[in-house]
Motif scaffolding. Structure first.
Motif, PDB file in Angstrom:
ATOM      1  N   PHE A  91       0.772  -1.090  -0.152  1.00 21.85           N
ATOM      2  CA  PHE A  91       0.107  -0.105  -0.007  1.00 21.85           C
ATOM      3  C   PHE A  91       0.982   1.229   0.069  1.00 21.85           C
ATOM      4  N   LEU A  92       1.997   1.284   0.815  1.00 25.09           N
ATOM      5  CA  LEU A  92       2.836   2.513   0.626  1.00 25.09           C
ATOM      6  C   LEU A  92       3.450   2.556  -0.908  1.00 25.09           C
ATOM      7  N   PHE A  93       3.751   1.540  -1.569  1.00 24.03           N
ATOM      8  CA  PHE A  93       4.296   1.569  -2.777  1.00 24.03           C
ATOM      9  C   PHE A  93       3.007   2.251  -3.839  1.00 24.03           C
ATOM     10  N   TYR A  94       1.804   1.597  -3.655  1.00 25.15           N
ATOM     11  CA  TYR A  94       0.697   2.077  -4.345  1.00 25.15           C
ATOM     12  C   TYR A  94       0.583   3.572  -4.232  1.00 25.15           C
ATOM     13  N   ALA A  95       0.768   4.242  -3.136  1.00 27.94           N
ATOM     14  CA  ALA A  95       0.799   5.652  -2.886  1.00 27.94           C
ATOM     15  C   ALA A  95       1.823   6.404  -3.488  1.00 27.94           C
ATOM     16  N   ALA A  96       3.019   5.578  -3.326  1.00 31.34           N
ATOM     17  CA  ALA A  96       4.122   6.445  -3.679  1.00 31.34           C
ATOM     18  C   ALA A  96       4.088   7.034  -5.279  1.00 31.34           C
ATOM     19  N   ILE A  97       3.497   5.906  -6.144  1.00 29.24           N
ATOM     20  CA  ILE A  97       3.604   6.226  -7.386  1.00 29.24           C
ATOM     21  C   ILE A  97       2.911   7.587  -8.148  1.00 29.24           C
ATOM     22  N   PRO A  98       1.688   7.773  -7.639  1.00 27.49           N
ATOM     23  CA  PRO A  98       0.955   8.913  -7.961  1.00 27.49           C
ATOM     24  C   PRO A  98       1.549  10.187  -7.420  1.00 27.49           C
ATOM     25  N   PHE A  99       2.215   9.918  -6.150  1.00 35.06           N
ATOM     26  CA  PHE A  99       3.074  11.061  -5.688  1.00 35.06           C
ATOM     27  C   PHE A  99       4.031  11.419  -6.695  1.00 35.06           C
ATOM     28  N   GLY A 100       4.918  10.386  -7.111  1.00 32.79           N
ATOM     29  CA  GLY A 100       5.938  10.795  -8.130  1.00 32.79           C
ATOM     30  C   GLY A 100       5.515  11.528  -9.251  1.00 32.79           C
ATOM     31  N   PHE A 101       4.188  11.298  -9.792  1.00 30.64           N
ATOM     32  CA  PHE A 101       3.634  11.857 -11.052  1.00 30.64           C
ATOM     33  C   PHE A 101       3.419  13.561 -10.433  1.00 30.64           C
ATOM     34  N   ILE A 102       2.932  13.453  -9.275  1.00 25.66           N
ATOM     35  CA  ILE A 102       2.716  14.809  -8.798  1.00 25.66           C
ATOM     36  C   ILE A 102       3.817  15.724  -8.645  1.00 25.66           C
TER      37      ILE A 102
END
Length: 223
Positions: A91-102
């Motif tokens: 779940f931490l990984f899933y949340a990190a990907i959109p953050f990278g695009f932000i």
């Protein structure tokens, strides 16, 4: 939605690799942590717009995620602790990907990314909260019996999420559109999980209460 169809196809492919890893003395928990660290490399790669480098990190993370579970089962290392570590880092990984695009383009991606993260919170919490209650009532796991806890189905599961991340990396200019559409799908998942989960648990509680009343009445009649 697709996890129950994809998982049986992938498992036979992973078996030879799992046997090799077990022979080298590698544990499932080690794979979980290494896979997570590789996946997190996607964040700086995305921030600096190295889309295909990020895609490679995402793909490797998912490969490790498949291997760790198979290795745990092959080596009889399945445990609640390992399952907890695996799902938490997922779940931490899933949340990190959109953050990278932000980070890559805050002006264009921030609102859609925040919306997606908010719905990820909803799908994750509805999923994990039901798993806790399912463990309490010992509810059977008909589709994922090999998992360490109950997997509540939904429109957006792991397979769909990874497909989304791949699309993000191939067409980063459309992140906002893809994120918004997936957030809508996640919202549907949230409502169906809450509805289905609530009524499933309510039936369990009603059955228990009914059994207690039956036993009580039987004891009274015997007296």
């Amino acid at each position: 939605m697709l996890d129950k169809y994809i998982t049986p196809v992938i498992k036979p492919v992973l078996c030879p690799v799992v046997k090799k890893l077990h022979g080298y003395g590698i544990t499932a928990d080690q794979l979980t942590v290494v896979g997570f660290l590789i996946g997190m490399l996607a964040v700086p790669l995305l921030a600096f717009e190295h889309w295909y480098g990020a895609l490679a990190a995402i793909a490797l993370n998912r490969i490790f995620d498949g291997l760790d579970g198979e290795l745990a089962r092959y080596a009889n290392q399945c445990s609640s602790a390992g399952g907890y570590l695996d799902i938490t880092l997922d779940f931490l990984f899933y949340a990190a990907i959109p953050f990278g695009f932000i980070l890559a383009d805050p002006a264009q991606n921030a609102i859609a990314g925040a919306l997606l993260l908010a719905t990820f919170m909803g799908t994750g919490s509805s999923f994990l909260a039901f798993a806790i209650a399912a463990e309490k009532f010992d509810i059977e796991k008909p589709q994922f019996k090999y998992k360490s806890f109950y997997y509540l189905n939904g429109l957006t599961e792991g397979t769909e999420t990874i497909a989304l991340f791949i699309a993000f990396c191939i067409w980063p200019q459309h992140f906002a559109l893809f994120a918004t559409l997936f957030a809508i799908a996640c919202t549907i998942t949230i409502f169906t999980r809450i509805h289905g989960g609530y009524h499933t648990l309510k039936r369990q509680e009603d059955n228990i209460q009914s059994n207690i009343e039956t036993e009580t009445n039987g004891a009274t009649d015997d007296a």
